[in-house]
Design an enzyme around this catalytic site. Structure first.
Site, short mmCIF file in Angstrom:
data_model
loop_
_atom_site.label_atom_id
_atom_site.label_comp_id
_atom_site.label_asym_id
_atom_site.label_seq_id
_atom_site.Cartn_x
_atom_site.Cartn_y
_atom_site.Cartn_z
N ARG A 56 -14.82 -6.76 4.67
CA ARG A 56 -14.90 -8.19 4.94
C ARG A 56 -13.79 -8.00 5.31
O ARG A 56 -13.05 -8.58 6.53
CB ARG A 56 -14.93 -9.45 3.40
CG ARG A 56 -15.91 -9.84 3.61
CD ARG A 56 -15.84 -10.06 2.27
NE ARG A 56 -16.75 -9.26 1.01
CZ ARG A 56 -17.17 -8.13 1.06
NH1 ARG A 56 -18.21 -8.19 1.12
NH2 ARG A 56 -16.56 -7.37 -0.02
N THR A 57 -12.18 -7.77 4.49
CA THR A 57 -11.13 -7.65 5.03
C THR A 57 -10.33 -7.47 6.88
O THR A 57 -10.13 -8.00 7.86
CB THR A 57 -10.23 -7.56 3.86
OG1 THR A 57 -10.27 -8.43 2.99
CG2 THR A 57 -8.58 -8.17 4.54
N LYS A 85 -1.64 13.71 2.41
CA LYS A 85 -0.04 14.79 2.08
C LYS A 85 1.43 13.82 1.56
O LYS A 85 2.02 14.95 1.71
CB LYS A 85 0.11 15.00 3.83
CG LYS A 85 -1.38 15.52 4.28
CD LYS A 85 -1.37 15.59 6.07
CE LYS A 85 -2.18 16.11 6.85
NZ LYS A 85 -1.58 16.04 8.38
N ARG A 106 -3.73 -3.45 3.88
CA ARG A 106 -4.13 -3.01 2.29
C ARG A 106 -3.71 -1.47 1.55
O ARG A 106 -4.06 -0.27 2.00
CB ARG A 106 -5.72 -2.68 2.59
CG ARG A 106 -6.07 -2.83 0.86
CD ARG A 106 -7.36 -2.91 0.71
NE ARG A 106 -7.35 -4.68 0.76
CZ ARG A 106 -8.68 -5.31 0.19
NH1 ARG A 106 -9.82 -4.27 0.68
NH2 ARG A 106 -8.79 -6.55 0.93
N HIS A 134 -2.90 -11.77 -2.17
CA HIS A 134 -3.83 -11.18 -0.54
C HIS A 134 -3.86 -13.06 0.07
O HIS A 134 -4.58 -13.14 -0.06
CB HIS A 134 -4.67 -11.23 -1.39
CG HIS A 134 -6.24 -10.35 -0.17
ND1 HIS A 134 -6.04 -10.15 0.96
CD2 HIS A 134 -7.79 -10.08 -0.23
CE1 HIS A 134 -7.01 -9.35 1.88
NE2 HIS A 134 -8.45 -9.68 0.55
C1 NCD Z 1 -10.79 -8.92 -2.58
C2 NCD Z 1 -9.93 -7.78 -2.88
O1 NCD Z 1 -9.90 -6.63 -2.20
O2 NCD Z 1 -9.20 -8.66 -3.54
N1 NCD Z 1 -11.84 -9.02 -2.42
C3 NCD Z 1 -11.71 -9.44 -0.90
O3 NCD Z 1 -10.71 -9.28 0.29
N2 NCD Z 1 -12.70 -10.04 -0.25
C4 NCD Z 1 -11.68 -9.27 -3.97
C5 NCD Z 1 -12.31 -8.00 -4.41
O4 NCD Z 1 -12.11 -7.08 -4.61
O5 NCD Z 1 -12.67 -8.49 -5.58
#
Ligand code: NCD
Length: 305
Positions: A56-57, A85, A106, A134
């Site tokens: 999703r993100t 690496k 991320r 997040h």
């Molecule tokens: C979350 C995350 O990555 O922190 N997912 C997201 O970004 N929608 C929650 C999760 O992974 O449980």
């Protein structure tokens, strides 16, 4: 119109006014989407760096960029290239700055976003730093609460599940604390309780909260925010197996409650599929809201509002 910060590392950086601005622009972005998008980010490039899995993100950041006429660069094999690496985060970011106008990253390491942002010449967005923060998820969660409930003020919000490692909980807790009259119920097994630093901050700001290990205590809330037990953060797999299905919401439980049911997704058994058709199941609408909120963030951070 601008946010008070150039980089978005933690929800704790955001002011009440910042959140209101993002909410307003995100609502405009929904209309932009209905019209098929626009070209305000033409010739702008987003570097989408995901060193940890994401659906999703990542897709909503990339879709947001395209919807506003921008371009995206990414590397599907990032886990297997620079990180593998042994290149440092700082070196990777210094290099990517030369190729892009904004970065969303991320990374599995707590604190990695602050390290990256410190060397970035372009606006930087933390899309999840291990069990840390997040912030863009928290903004879309806030937008969802506003949409589903009509207001944030005075809401009773229950967080359920992995409150220790769940970065979405950490970020949303900070944003909601900016709003008058919000109170919290934290439901988790004691091993996965919300870290002391968050409860200390709530106490300092006189924000009421209770802690419990009974999901029944969450059903009376206005918002029930369920979360996945974060398997990837456990050193001991047996411990994960013991805790993974500790709280399961099914249609029978949910139909006894008026709570709006939210979840950042993915769910791995915390909410059974018979909940999906109930009117208060908001998690798929929540995921969709991510697009509008990330369009708003990109536009704001690239001075295109
Ligand atoms: C979350 C995350 O990555 O922190 N997912 C997201 O970004 N929608 C929650 C999760 O992974 O449980």
């Amino acid at each position: 119109m601008r946010l008070s910060c150039t980089n978005l590392i933690s929800a704790e950086q955001l002011t009440y006014e910042d959140t209101q601005l993002v909410m307003r622009i995100a609502a405009d972005m929904e209309k932009v989407c209905l019209g098929g998008g626009d070209d305000r980010l033409r010739k702008k490039i987003l570097a989408s760096l995901f060193y940890e899995p994401s659906t999703r993100t990542r897709l909503s950041f990339e879709s947001a960029m395209y919807r506003l006429g921008g371009e995206v660069i990414t590397s599907d094999g990032f886990q297997f290239s620079s990180l593998y690496k042994g290149e440092t985060i700082e070196d990777s970011i210094r290099m990517v700055c030369g190729y892009a106008d904004i970065i969303a990253m991320r990374h599995p390491q707590l604190g990695s976003a602050a390290v990256a942002a410190a060397v970035s010449d372009v606006p930087f967005i933390n899309a999840g730093d291990g069990p840390g923060q997040h912030p863009s998820q928290a903004l879309l969660d806030l937008f969802t609460i506003l949409r589903e409930r009509g207001s944030v003020e005075g809401a009773h919000v229950a967080f359920v599940g992995d409150l220790l490692y769940g970065r979405t909980v950490h970020s949303l807790c900070a944003l909601l604390s900016l709003y008058q009259g919000v109170r919290f119920t934290f439901v988790s097994p004691k091993e996965l309780a919300i870290p002391e630093k968050f409860t200390a901050s709530l106490r300092k700001n006189s924000i009421p909260f209770t802690e419990s290990n009974d999901i029944g205590d969450a059903l009376a809330a206005d918002i029930l925010y369920s979360t996945r037990i974060q398997k990837e953060r456990f050193a001991d797999e047996a411990e994960y197996d013991r805790l993974k299905h500790v709280y399961v919401l099914d249609a029978q439980k949910v139909s006894r409650s008026k709570a709006i049911i939210m979840h950042p997704l993915p769910r791995v058994g915390e909410i059974t599929t018979d909940v999906d058709s109930l009117p208060n199941a908001a998690y798929f609408r929540q995921a969709r809201n991510g697009l509008y909120v990330r369009m708003a963030l990109l536009a704001l951070m690239l001075d295109a509002v």
